[in-house]
Every structure is written in C-alpha cells, then in structure tokens.
Design an enzyme around this catalytic site. Structure first.
Site, mmCIF file in Angstrom:
data_model
loop_
_atom_site.group_PDB
_atom_site.id
_atom_site.type_symbol
_atom_site.label_atom_id
_atom_site.label_comp_id
_atom_site.label_asym_id
_atom_site.label_seq_id
_atom_site.Cartn_x
_atom_site.Cartn_y
_atom_site.Cartn_z
ATOM 1 N N SER A 289 0.863 -1.200 0.000
ATOM 2 C CA SER A 289 0.000 0.000 0.000
ATOM 3 C C SER A 289 0.884 1.228 0.000
ATOM 4 O O SER A 289 2.069 1.145 0.298
ATOM 5 C CB SER A 289 -0.859 -0.003 1.266
ATOM 6 O OG SER A 289 -0.034 0.298 2.389
ATOM 7 N N ASP A 290 0.302 2.365 -0.279
ATOM 8 C CA ASP A 290 1.040 3.592 -0.048
ATOM 9 C C ASP A 290 0.937 3.899 1.446
ATOM 10 O O ASP A 290 0.176 3.264 2.178
ATOM 11 C CB ASP A 290 0.493 4.741 -0.925
ATOM 12 C CG ASP A 290 1.549 5.814 -1.144
ATOM 13 O OD1 ASP A 290 1.493 6.503 -2.171
ATOM 14 O OD2 ASP A 290 2.444 5.939 -0.290
ATOM 15 N N ALA A 291 1.726 4.882 1.881
ATOM 16 C CA ALA A 291 1.841 5.150 3.317
ATOM 17 C C ALA A 291 0.477 5.485 3.915
ATOM 18 O O ALA A 291 -0.207 6.396 3.453
ATOM 19 C CB ALA A 291 2.802 6.321 3.536
ATOM 20 N N ALA A 293 -2.270 4.239 3.613
ATOM 21 C CA ALA A 293 -3.418 4.228 2.692
ATOM 22 C C ALA A 293 -4.510 3.278 3.149
ATOM 23 O O ALA A 293 -5.691 3.518 2.884
ATOM 24 C CB ALA A 293 -2.940 3.863 1.292
#
Ligand code: GLC
Length: 733
Positions: A289-291, A293
């Site tokens: 995932s992105d940070a 997210a």
C-alpha cells in the site's frame, strides 16, 4: 513467482509451511522507525501542534530531545515485521541481525526507500530525464542508483513512478515520465531493467516498485490525493500502459495509489489489484500500500473502521501494509472470524518471500563493511553519468536572435537565489545525497565564465533586493536569471492552483529587462509552468528542471555552447494555468479549437500548448523532408529525411506519431510510436527509418477488447508533436 529457480521456490514453500499465522502476518507488515518518548500524543499530532502554533518550535524541539526512534526491535524478534524503511547501513545490519539470528525462522527483512532519481549520485527528476528521449541513459542511471543503494542495505526502491500526468497543477508530475504512455512505457522498461537486471552480484540489483497503481496522475483539478474518474478506454490506452510494460519487463513489486478510481480506492480495488494486475497481466510479485493508505480507506468512506479496511484490502489483493499496523493488529482475528481465508494470507506471504528470495536476501542479508564505505567518495564514473543525464535533460525553449550560446569571456550578472543553492538542484524525493557532491549553478557558471558575478536579487519566495538588481544591471553585459520553484513547490502534496512563476519573480524579470541588458532565463522547476508573459518578453529561455548533483556544470556547459542542448519536453507547457490539463494526444472533438468562434477554444487564452510535447530547440536547425510510408505486410516501413541546416553539429530527436483517423472509438489526434536520435554535422542529411508493427496501431475499448480496425491512418514524423510532416495510408489488418 516465475523468476525463481526450482530450488528457491521449494525453499519458499518449505518456509511457508513452517510459519504460524502470526509470522505470516508479520511478513505483511511494513514499519517505519517511529518517534516515541517525551510526549503523550501521537507524533503526527505533535507535528500538527507545532504547525498550527499550539506549541512553539522551541517547545517542539525540547520535547523531541527526549524522544527516541523506535525501530520495532521486539516485533522484529517475534517475526512481526517483514519490511522497514531505513537507509543507514549500520542500522540496517543491526535490525537484520535481529530478524535473521533472533527470530524463530530467521526470515530477513527487506529494506525499502524512495530512491526515485538517484541515491548518492542524484540525477535529474523523472520529468526531465524522460525528456532526454534516451532509454539507454534511463537504464544506466537506474543501475547506478541500484548499486549505490544496495551498498547501504536498501534492496527495494519505491520507483519508478509511472503515473501518466497531463495536469501540471499536480505537484507529482515532477516524479514521473510525463504525459505520453509510449514514452512512459519505454521509461518504465528501462528503469526496471536498470534496477533489476544486473544479477551478477546481489550488490548490483534491487527490486523495483511500480507506482502509483493507478490513475493517480489524473487527480481531479490537479489536486493531490483527489478523486479520479475516467472512461476505461482512456485508462487502458494511457494510464495502464507503462505499468503493463513494466510488469512485462519483470518488475518485482507494485505500490497502490491513494486515490479512488471510479469510486473504489486503489488500495481496496479488487478489479485493479487482482483482475487486471495479478490475473490479466500475470504480475507475480507483491503489492504494497502507499503510506497509511489502508487506514485512509475509512476516510474515503469505503470502510467502517481499521479492521474493515484491513479485511477489504487483504481480500482485494493488497499484500503488504505500509505504516498503519492494521494487518499486524487485526488480520489474525479476521482470519479466525472467517472474514479472510488463510489462503489469501498464504498467497500474499508467498509473494513477499519470493521477492526476498529473488533478491538473495536469505543468502546475503547483511551489508559488508567494504560496501558501506564504497561510495564514501563518488566514483568519477557516477559523477560523469550524473552530468550526462543532466546535460541531456536540458531543454532550450527560446533563443531569439541567437543570444545563446554565450562566449566564455562575457561579463555575466548571475541573478536569483536558486542559482546559489546546492539543495534546490536536487529535486523531490532524494534523501541520501551529500551537499559536498552538489554543484550549484553559481559554481558551474563561475568555473565556465570567469566574468560571472552573482547578485541574489530574490527568488521563489520573499522580496526583491533592489540594490542587487541595480548592481546586476550595471555590471554584466548579459544577465542570466535563475528563477523557478523551490523543491517544496512540487512533488507530493504540492499542487499549485497558479503555475506561473511563484512569488515576485516575474516582477524581478521585468526589472531586469528594464536595465536594457539582454536577459537569459534559466528555469529550475519541478513541473511545466505557465510562461505566456516570459515567452513574450524574455529573449532566451532554458528549461533546467532539477537536474541533480551536476546541475551547475550542465547548465554552464549548455549556456557556453560546449554542449548543444538536445532535450525535449516530456510534458506540454500551458500558456496560462487555466488551460490545464493540456496535452498533445488529445481527442479532436467535432469542433477542434480554431480562431472561429464556435469551436473548442477560449475567449481569453490560446488553445494550443505554449510549448508542446516533444518540443525543444538546438543551437543549430533541422529541416525534414521526404516522409515515405510503405505497407510491408505486418508492419509499416517509414522513412523521413532530416538535414542539419545550421552552422554546428547537433543531435536531433526524430519523432514518429500516428493517428487512427476513423475508428469505432474516437482516437487521439496523434500518438507517439517511435523516436530516434540523429547526429548531424552542419549541412549533413540522414534518412531515418522506422518500423511500425501493425499490431501496435490498435486501441482498447471500454471492455479492454483490443481493436485493429481497417481504414484511414495518418503518419507523422518531425521534431516535435506539433512540427511534423504528414502522410496518409489506408490499412487492412
Ligand atoms: C508517500 C508517497 C509514495 C512513497 C511512500 C513512501 O506518501 O505517496 O510515493 O513511496 O509514501 O515514502
């Protein structure tokens, strides 16, 4: 993971079979060192308290003095962490030792970092390097970054960023290869090869991470993190293309984007993560995932709470959780409650273990003492490569009356705070460089032009220093003004609603022009800017972007004519912000913009880009003739002649475009389908040949069916997306 040997695959399976559910979920958990201690609020809250003035900077620093970094050693010891974002090699070894020697199964950690355009030897930001139209260069710079970072224990780059971006208000346009899917796809392949393919030693390669999957560059109104809606034929024919190419090239990991796409956040979007990426494209690696997210899916309104978000993400195909600990805290219960089948966990862990195995981390988990110090001094080869990349990324936008190049004996007033900065040349997302390796424009200019004197005058922020302006006007017989954006004005969370020169820089330019001395504008910026006024009044304009450690030498080399600029634009520049998004491969509409009233035009602005995709000038001139297009069965054979009609040698980027003139879906007025470099001496002509496979001339419809439809096509060849010769051909497939 079809890039493992049978032996490696067996090792992964045997490990998986021994793992407890806790240990499996631990592999899906990526941690960042968190700040803990002296305060009873989350660190992010503490930052906000300082930002909004609830506590002073001094109070913040006092609190921080009692804080310490929590590297999650205990969780690592219990097998509860699979990855960390750490770049110091000593700390990497320390944490790796805990994982390998103190956890039950000794599974190594994978250390990841945002190495987007270089590690120690920082090269140009991607939007600039893509404009070199030199895929061999793109590969070589990535390989340099892989070797430098692996010597610090960073075996995973959160790069390349592959977001097609057409709206320059979006700050992250700086991080990617621009507006075109074909150039973006070649950039993607080159970067994956550079990062991953030199497997002669575990010290030479890293895992790439394709981001941000997907459509992030189409954030509504150019506002970062904003919602994204698009027709699927636009998605398939533009935004998916670079990711498709990079998966085909063997990329090991993918990072999901923050945004929702047509109503479903990418982080929990099963269609995108499983149906398209893992099933249709056959992606064998893992998705991170992105940070934060996963937690943000609650904010999106697609999940009720952390556990719900975690369940939805895991079921959708999200293999690793960056930074929320939601998997770590909630996934076990979700499995025990039957909300997440253990098979989903096994598949994620298999993918993660396979990438670690592919990286050689099980056999080479540590950084050697020698490696740690290998790049204490940058090798000449790396510095030369950084300079080559910088030189080839500079774009000459305007050169009225041949003001440039400047002879080296000129008296130059060098103006602008940016000219004297060794930080602002680096660009966004570089975090391992050292100031002593950086060459400011001032340093480069003073070395190249002994008659250079520097007058700050002002910059993207703050006032104009009138005394500097007066002295600059008195001293030099030419003024070189270095203006543009601070690094903080582009990149993540840096959308701008007005992309003209920020602050009072235009005012400063007016004052400099009023001195009566000729003015050369050198831009340092992370995005296309709205330069209608500058283009009208400033005789010479050079797009310098943010070129990395060798920027100063590269700019001076171009201004002196030692290097003939050959960069081209990977993104269109608008005349005014209100035109955004502006891009060359647009649809024609039924009333294409023209001077006639009832057409797709503005009453108060031009309708064409100020500087279009593929555009860039040289210190010489080129002329095109004799475009030939022949149907050769499964391909077109295309040739065009380009002549150097100027007085000095140069390297032209010959560009090939196509148009499907009548199809079952409207198609762009032009689509890039090839480019070649042509080195030409004054007066020399060359005939450049292209082969265009007919299978590459089709398009996807909204259901992702690929169409090759008989009918009329146009072929274009020239020096930019606007300046082309054209030919028509009727094709049967
Ligand atoms: C950021 C960015 C992403 C980056 C990640 C880790 O929020 O969106 O590009 O790789 O966090 O730093």
């Amino acid at each position: 993971m079809d890039r493992l040997t049978n032996g490696q695959r067996e090792r992964v399976e045997s490990l998986l079979a021994q793992m407890t559910l806790d240990e499996k979920i631990g592999q899906m958990n990526q941690e960042s060192p968190s700040i803990v201690g002296g305060f009873d609020v989350p660190f992010t809250e503490l930052i906000e308290m300082m930002t909004d003035g609830r506590i002073s900077k001094e109070e913040f620093e006092k609190i921080m003095s009692t804080a310490k970094q929590d590297y999650h050693e205990d969780e690592i010891r219990r097998g509860g962490v699979g990855s960390l974002m750490v770049q110091d090699p000593v700390k990497v070894n320390e944490l790796q030792k805990i994982a390998v020697e103190e956890s039950r199964l000794g599974i190594p950690l994978i250390f990841g970092l945002d190495v987007i355009h270089g590690f120690r030897s920082v090269y140009p930001i991607a939007i600039a390097e893509a404009g070199s139209f030199d895929t061999d260069l793109m590969e070589r710079t990535a390989r340099m970054a892989a070797k430098e970072s692996r010597a610090s224990g960073v075996a995973w780059h959160f790069a390349p960023m592959l977001d097609v971006a057409r709206d320059a208000r979006w700050g992250r346009v700086s991080e990617g290869p621009g507006e075109d899917p074909y150039l973006g796809s070649l950039f993607a392949r080159a970067k994956v090869r550079g990062l991953q393919n030199d497997r002669s030693s575990a010290e030479n390669y890293v895992a790439a991470c394709l981001k941000h999957y997907i459509g992030y560059g189409a954030a509504e109104s150019g506002r970062d993190y904003n919602t994204v809606s698009m027709a699927m034929h636009v998605f398939y024919n533009n935004y998916l293309k670079p990711f498709e190419a990079a998966v085909d090239e063997g990329a090991q990991t993918v990072m999901a984007a923050f945004n929702d796409l047509n109503g479903v956040p990418c982080t929990v979007n099963r269609f995108l993560l499983r149906d398209i990426l893992k099933d249709s494209l056959g992606f064998p690696g893992f998705v991170v995932s992105d940070a934060n997210a996963i937690r943000e899916c609650v904010v999106h309104g697609i999940a009720e709470d952390d556990e719900d978000a975690g369940v939805k993400a895991a079921l959708a195909g999200m293999d690793m959780d960056m930074g929320t600990e939601i998997y770590f805290k909630h996934l076990k219960k979700a499995v025990e409650d039957g909300k997440v089948p253990v098979g989903v966990i096994d598949e994620a862990v298999r993918r993660i273990l396979s990438v670690k195995m592919w990286l050689g981390l099980f056999d080479h988990p540590y950084v050697s003492e020698e490696a740690m110090n290998r790049y204490a001094t940058l090798p000449d080869e790396h510095v030369r490569l950084a300079r080559e990349a910088a030189l080839k990324s500079i774009v000459l936008l305007k050169n009225e009356g041949g003001l440039l190049p400047l002879s080296r004996d000129r008296k130059i007033s060098l103006v602008g705070n940016l000219a004297d900065s060794r930080e602002e040349i680096i660009g966004a997302w570089a975090m391992s460089w050292r100031e002593e390796d950086c060459v400011s424009i001032r340093q480069g200019m003073e070395e190249m032009f002994p008659g250079t004197r520097y007058f700050p005058c002002g910059g993207p922020e703050g006032d104009i220093v009138m005394d500097d302006v007066l002295r600059a006007g008195e001293y030099g017989d030419v003024i070189v003004a270095v203006l543009g954006e601070l690094v903080s004005m582009s990149g993540e969370a840096s959308s701008r609603a007005d992309i003209s020169l920020p602050g009072r820089q235009r005012e400063l330019l007016e004052m400099l022009l009023e001195t009566g001395k000729p003015v050369v504008l050198v831009l340092m910026n992370g995005r296309p800017l709205a330069l209608e006024w500058e283009n009208l009044y400033v005789p010479a304009i050079v797009e310098g972007w943010q070129l990395g450690i060798e920027m100063g030498h590269a700019v001076a080399s171009v201004l002196s004519g030692e290097f003939n600029p050959e960069g081209r634009l990977s993104s269109s520049f608008p005349a005014v912000t209100g035109m955004c998004p502006v891009y060359y491969n647009h649809m024609n509409t039924g009333r294409p913009a023209s001077k006639s009233k009832f057409t797709s035009r503005y009453l108060d602005a031009p309708f064409d880009a100020l500087y279009p995709f593929g555009y860039g000038l040289s210190y010489t001139q080129y002329e095109y003739s004799d475009l030939e297009v022949a149907d050769a069965g499964d391909r077109l054979e295309i040739s065009v002649t380009v002549r150097n009609t100027g007085s000095r040698e140069g390297r032209e980027t010959v560009q090939l475009y196509m148009q499907d003139a009548a199809a079952s879906l409207v198609r762009p007025v032009k689509e890039l389908r090839g480019f070649r470099k042509a080195e030409l001496a004054p007066g020399q002509a060359k005939t450049v040949h292209f082969e265009l496979k007919k299978s590459d001339m089709g398009f996807y419809d909204n259901e992702r069916n690929y169409h090759l439809e008989d009918g009329l096509f146009r072929i274009f060849a020239g020096g930019s997306s606007r300046d082309c010769l054209a030919a028509e051909i009727r094709l049967k497939f």
